[in-house]
Design an enzyme around this catalytic site. Sequence first.
Site, mmCIF file in Angstrom:
data_model
loop_
_atom_site.group_PDB
_atom_site.id
_atom_site.type_symbol
_atom_site.label_atom_id
_atom_site.label_comp_id
_atom_site.label_asym_id
_atom_site.label_seq_id
_atom_site.Cartn_x
_atom_site.Cartn_y
_atom_site.Cartn_z
ATOM 1 N N GLU A 44 0.745 -1.198 0.021
ATOM 2 C CA GLU A 44 -0.157 -0.074 0.030
ATOM 3 C C GLU A 44 0.942 1.331 0.257
ATOM 4 O O GLU A 44 1.990 1.231 0.692
ATOM 5 C CB GLU A 44 -0.876 -0.152 1.249
ATOM 6 C CG GLU A 44 -1.842 1.133 1.565
ATOM 7 C CD GLU A 44 -2.821 0.989 2.715
ATOM 8 O OE1 GLU A 44 -3.567 1.793 2.766
ATOM 9 O OE2 GLU A 44 -2.209 0.221 3.510
ATOM 10 N N LYS A 111 -9.408 2.511 -2.181
ATOM 11 C CA LYS A 111 -9.663 2.013 -1.080
ATOM 12 C C LYS A 111 -10.955 2.279 -0.402
ATOM 13 O O LYS A 111 -11.302 3.596 -0.577
ATOM 14 C CB LYS A 111 -8.670 2.324 0.138
ATOM 15 C CG LYS A 111 -8.471 1.804 1.152
ATOM 16 C CD LYS A 111 -7.372 1.922 2.118
ATOM 17 C CE LYS A 111 -7.358 1.203 3.416
ATOM 18 N NZ LYS A 111 -6.005 1.507 4.143
ATOM 19 N N CYS A 163 -5.431 -3.254 2.820
ATOM 20 C CA CYS A 163 -5.346 -3.301 4.154
ATOM 21 C C CYS A 163 -6.584 -3.308 4.929
ATOM 22 O O CYS A 163 -7.312 -4.304 5.149
ATOM 23 C CB CYS A 163 -4.414 -2.128 4.601
ATOM 24 S SG CYS A 163 -3.657 -2.409 6.359
ATOM 25 N N SER A 190 0.179 -2.647 7.267
ATOM 26 C CA SER A 190 -0.213 -3.116 8.718
ATOM 27 C C SER A 190 0.856 -2.915 9.307
ATOM 28 O O SER A 190 1.636 -3.740 9.475
ATOM 29 C CB SER A 190 -0.787 -4.298 8.311
ATOM 30 O OG SER A 190 -1.281 -4.847 9.710
ATOM 31 N N LYS A 196 0.188 -9.795 16.615
ATOM 32 C CA LYS A 196 -0.485 -9.442 15.396
ATOM 33 C C LYS A 196 -0.409 -10.087 14.085
ATOM 34 O O LYS A 196 -1.268 -10.470 13.365
ATOM 35 C CB LYS A 196 -0.255 -7.824 14.912
ATOM 36 C CG LYS A 196 -1.388 -7.305 13.974
ATOM 37 C CD LYS A 196 -1.228 -5.772 13.771
ATOM 38 C CE LYS A 196 -2.092 -5.388 12.869
ATOM 39 N NZ LYS A 196 -1.746 -3.876 12.501
ATOM 40 N N ASN A 430 15.037 14.990 41.811
ATOM 41 C CA ASN A 430 15.026 15.454 40.370
ATOM 42 C C ASN A 430 16.218 16.028 39.870
ATOM 43 O O ASN A 430 16.833 15.923 38.712
ATOM 44 C CB ASN A 430 13.780 16.386 40.020
ATOM 45 C CG ASN A 430 12.568 15.457 40.147
ATOM 46 O OD1 ASN A 430 12.494 14.280 39.919
ATOM 47 N ND2 ASN A 430 11.454 16.301 40.022
ATOM 48 N N THR A 454 15.422 6.185 28.030
ATOM 49 C CA THR A 454 15.316 5.190 28.835
ATOM 50 C C THR A 454 13.853 4.804 29.358
ATOM 51 O O THR A 454 13.672 3.927 30.312
ATOM 52 C CB THR A 454 16.421 5.017 29.910
ATOM 53 O OG1 THR A 454 16.204 5.914 30.878
ATOM 54 C CG2 THR A 454 17.681 5.000 29.150
ATOM 55 N N GLU A 459 6.219 4.074 33.524
ATOM 56 C CA GLU A 459 6.740 5.219 34.174
ATOM 57 C C GLU A 459 5.851 6.466 33.319
ATOM 58 O O GLU A 459 5.558 7.180 34.502
ATOM 59 C CB GLU A 459 8.187 5.386 33.688
ATOM 60 C CG GLU A 459 9.147 4.496 34.529
ATOM 61 C CD GLU A 459 10.832 4.879 34.308
ATOM 62 O OE1 GLU A 459 11.493 4.205 34.755
ATOM 63 O OE2 GLU A 459 10.806 5.459 33.284
ATOM 64 N N LYS A 582 3.553 15.397 30.964
ATOM 65 C CA LYS A 582 4.874 14.822 30.605
ATOM 66 C C LYS A 582 4.803 13.824 29.480
ATOM 67 O O LYS A 582 5.956 13.636 28.611
ATOM 68 C CB LYS A 582 5.180 13.770 31.929
ATOM 69 C CG LYS A 582 5.794 14.591 33.266
ATOM 70 C CD LYS A 582 6.267 13.623 34.167
ATOM 71 C CE LYS A 582 6.869 14.414 35.455
ATOM 72 N NZ LYS A 582 7.193 13.503 36.469
#
Length: 623
Positions: A44, A111, A163, A190, A196, A430, A454, A459, A582
Site C-alpha cells: 500500500e 480503497k 489493508c 499494517s 498481530k 530530580n 530510557t 513510568e 509529561k
Amino acid sequence: MSKLRIAGATLNQTPLAWENNLNNIREAINDAIDKGVDILCLPELCITGYGCEDVFLSEWLYTKAMECLLEAKSYCKNITVAIGLPVKHEGLSYNATCMIRNEQILGFYAKQNMAGDGVHYEPRWFTPWKSGTVDKIIIEGDEYKFGDIIFEIEGVKIGFEICEDAWREVRPACRLFEQKVNLILNPSASHFAFEKTRLREKLVVDSSKNFHCTYVYANLLGNEAGRMVYDGEILIARYGTLIKRNEWLSYKHMQLQFADVDFGNEDETYAAPDEWPRDKNTEFVKASSLALFDYLRKSRSKGFVLSLSGGADSSSIAVLVAEMVRRGVEELGAEDFIKKTGISTLQVGDTSDHPSVIKQLVSQILTCAYQGTVNSSEATFQSAKELAESIGATFYSWLIDEEVNSYTQKIEKALNRPLTWETDDIALQNIQARSRSPIIWMLANIENALLLTTSNRSEADVGYATMDGDTSGSIAPIAAVDKHFIITWLRWAERNLGYTALNYVNNLQPSAELRPLAQEQTDEADLMPYPVIVEIEKLAIRDRKSPVEVYHALNAVKLESSELLKAHITKFFRLWSRNQWKRERTAPAFHLDDFNVDPRTWCRFPILSSGFETELRELNELD
C-alpha cells in the site's frame, strides 16, 4: 484458466523518498521478472510511503506520485504489477492501487474503508470509495477505469482489498466472491503489534477459504517514518491453506515470495511453508532492533549514546542495540550492513569472524556512560560496566556530584535555608536526574549520535520520570512496553540470547537510586508492584474503564486485598491525570503493543482535568 506464478513483495520505503522508493520498486519488479512471476502485488502507498502524514493534504504530492507511477510503468515489461499510491480524482484524495500490465495501465482500485482508530488517521487525508462504483480518470490524455474494479488476466478474475478493507465485517471480498473472483490481492501497510502476525495470518487463510480464492497479502517493511514498524509479511493462501510465507522483520530493503497456482485445478496441494518463532520475547527483540536500525540510517545519524545506569531500562536498550548489529550482520553480512548504515567511518577487521566484527561495530555505534552520584551503588556500576564490556560498547563513567552540589547550593543561598530530604525530597531527586542530561546530550552532539531515552510505558502512566532528565533523548525505544515486561524480557535475553552479563541487573531490585543509599529506595516501594500497574493499565487505559469498573474486575480475581487495591487504583488514576503534560513531551517511541500512551498516536487525554475526583470518591465509598 491459466497456471500463473503469483507473488507479493515487501519494501522498506521512506516517506517522500522518491528515488529510494522507486529503486526498491524497480528492484522488486526486476526480481519478479527474473523469477518468471506473472502477477506481482506491491504494498500500500509504496510510491510515497504510508507515513507522509499531513503532506497527504498537499496538492503537489499527488502530481509527484503520478509522475513516479508513470516512471514505474516502464519497469513492468511482460509482467502484471499492482503498485500503491495516492491519487487525486475530481478534487478528492484516494488511497489507490494501480494495475499495470506490460507497461500499460489497466485501471485503479480505490480503497473503500479508511483506518481511523488507534494509531491511524486515514480519514483525515483520504476519501473512502463507494463500493460497486466505477468512474473514469484522465491521465496524460488517456482514460482509465477508477474505483471498485475487477480485472481479468488470462481467464483469472482479480480483485483487491487494501489493508483496512479486509478487516471489516462487510468487506470488498464479499462482493468479489459473488463475482466469482479467483485471486484477491491485498497491498497493505499494517503496523507491527505483539501477536498481530497470527491474527494477520488467520485473516489471510480464512479469507482464502471463505471466499474460495487465492489470497495474496503484501505488507510494508521496517521503521518507515519513525514510530510505526512494519513487519514485511508476505502471505499467500489458497482455499483455507497457507502455501507461502516469507521471513518477517528482515533487514533487507526488499523481499519477494511467489507461488505457482493452477487456477484450473482446485485439488492442487502445496508443501507447508516455513515457520518462524513468534513468541512475544522474540517479537520484541526483532521489531525493536530493526526499528533502531532504520531510525539510525534514515535519520543519517552516526550512532547512539546511552546513559547506562545499570538498571533494567537502560540495560534492555543496550542489548537491543547489540542485537541490531548482530542480526543485521548475520542477515546482510558485515560489508552490506556497514554500507546500509550510511556511516562512512565504520571500520572492521576480518569480516569472516562474526563475533569479533559485531563487537567492533557495537564499539563504534554505541557509546554508554555511567553517571554516578553519592547515591549510586557499586552494584549498578558493575552492572553497567560488565554489560557494556560484554557487548563491546564504548564505556565511560563519571560522577555528577559537583554539578548537583552547584545547583543545590545556589538554591539554598537564594532561599536562605538548607535543602533536606524531609522537606525537599522530590527536588533533591530530580536535580540529580536533570544534572545528567546536559553532559550526555553534549556527548551525543559531539558524536553526531542519537541520544536514547530510557523511559518505559509504566513510568509514563504514573509520571515516574524526571522531565529533562531520564526523559531526555531523540528516540524512546522501550516507551511502548511496560516495566514488568522489560524485567521478564531481560531474564529471557540472558538465557536465550547469550547475554550472561545481564546476570548483574537481573539480580537487582529496580531503583532510581536518587535517595541516600541508607533509605534503600526501590521503584515498587515508591509506586506499587509493577504487575499491579500492568493490570490496572490494561483496564483503565487500553479498555477505558472507570476506577470503579477497574476495581470490580481486579477484585474479582483477587489481585490483592480490597483495601490495597483501592489505594493502588486511586494512586494510578491520580498520577495518570497529573502527569499528562509529561506524556505530551516524551521522545517519539516505537509502536509495539496493541496500545500505547503516546498522545500523538494512540491515547489522547486532557492536560488539565478533574483528576477523576468524583469517580475516585465513588471507588473509596464502596463497601
